[in-house]
Enzyme design. Structure first.
Site, PDB file in Angstrom:
ATOM      1  N   GLU A 108      -3.711   1.218  -6.046  1.00  0.00           N
ATOM      2  CA  GLU A 108      -2.767   0.165  -6.413  1.00  0.00           C
ATOM      3  C   GLU A 108      -2.614   0.174  -7.928  1.00  0.00           C
ATOM      4  OE1 GLU A 108       0.006  -1.311  -5.842  1.00  0.00           O
ATOM      5  OE2 GLU A 108      -0.869  -1.907  -3.914  1.00  0.00           O
TER       6      GLU A 108
ATOM      7  N   CYS B 230       0.876  -1.174   0.000  1.00  0.00           N
ATOM      8  CA  CYS B 230       0.000   0.000   0.000  1.00  0.00           C
ATOM      9  C   CYS B 230       0.906   1.215   0.000  1.00  0.00           C
ATOM     10  CB  CYS B 230      -0.906  -0.006   1.231  1.00  0.00           C
ATOM     11  SG  CYS B 230      -1.926   1.479   1.392  1.00  0.00           S
TER      12      CYS B 230
END
Length: 254
Positions: free
Chosen positions: A111, A2
């Site tokens: 992402e 992340c």
């Protein structure tokens, strides 16, 4: 992993979601990046059983974990994530797993799907948000680093886990999400051992997040407006989970 996330929920909504008595106002943040300040929720260290003091409190820390034993941060890599599978035993995170677990409020994360060079396809960014539209809590770890001159910096990392099948089509890791009913257990670093919360560090359900393709605007940290979350295509459909196979004694001829 992340490497970018967002917190656009209103302060009052965050305060209510995490059971805070007070929370200072803050602007919507659409593109939070490493080394920037992030909001975390910690268990109040002043609260005793039967006390009227708040159970939790909010604070700002630097996103980029720094173990207390590091002498020169210039010689240490920036730790924005911690792998949940190894954090309990890893030297960098062992103490924080035992004593300083936190919650990181988020409205979602970004992402990138990066196909192999041989495919000839370009990378695609995704804005991955909870389908219920509310604020969520990523599992985090915090550490206070002290310099030689005595100054202190509070730092944090976000715990990650192997992605579920839906997010796995984009990336092989995702943040650990702590459900509201487990906030107290995750933050309680006094009653048990880190292994007692290991069951919380699992992938979210397949349909928990919605993955929305967005433009390359999110790639630049300088882009901080809501336009970076504008869809450029259809959301990924949740992966279907095969039904469990019946055991031999459960099979029927009829």
């Amino acid at each position: 992993m992340c490497g970018r996330f967002s917190l656009t929920a209103k302060p009052d909504d965050v305060r209510e979601a995490f059971g805070l008595v007070e929370l200072e106002g803050f602007p919507a943040r659409y593109n939070i990046a490493p080394t920037q300040p992030i909001l975390v929720i910690v268990a109040s260290d002043r609260r005793e059983p039967g006390s009227n003091l708040p159970e939790r409190q909010a604070m700002l820390v630097r996103w980029g974990f720094m173990p207390s034993w590091v002498k020169d941060p210039r010689d240490f890599p920036l730790l924005i994530n911690a792998r949940s599978e190894t954090a309990i035993g890893k030297a960098s995170f062992r103490a924080a797993m035992r004593h300083r677990r936190v919650l990181v409020p988020a409205s979602g994360f970004y992402e990138w799907h990066r196909p192999g060079k041989e495919s000839g396809e370009a990378s695609q960014a995704y804005w991955i948000r909870p389908r219920h539209g509310r604020c969520v809590a990523f599992a985090g770890l915090m550490e206070t680093w002290s310099s030689a001159d005595g100054s202190e910096v509070d730092t944090a990392a976000i715990l990650t886990v192997a992605a579920n099948r839906t997010i796995g089509r984009i990336h092989d890791r995702m943040p650990v999400v702590i459900n509201p009913e487990d906030y107290t257990r995750w933050l309680d670093c006094k009653s048990g051992e880190p292994r007692d919360v290991a069951d919380l560090m699992v992938p979210a359900e397949e349909d928990f997040f919605e993955a929305v393709p967005v433009s390359s605007l999110v790639n630049k940290v300088a882009n901080t407006g809501p336009e970076i979350q504008e869809p450029v295509g259809d959301s990924l459909q949740p992966a279907t989970v095969p039904a469990p196979r019946a055991k031999p004694d459960q099979l029927s001829l009829f």
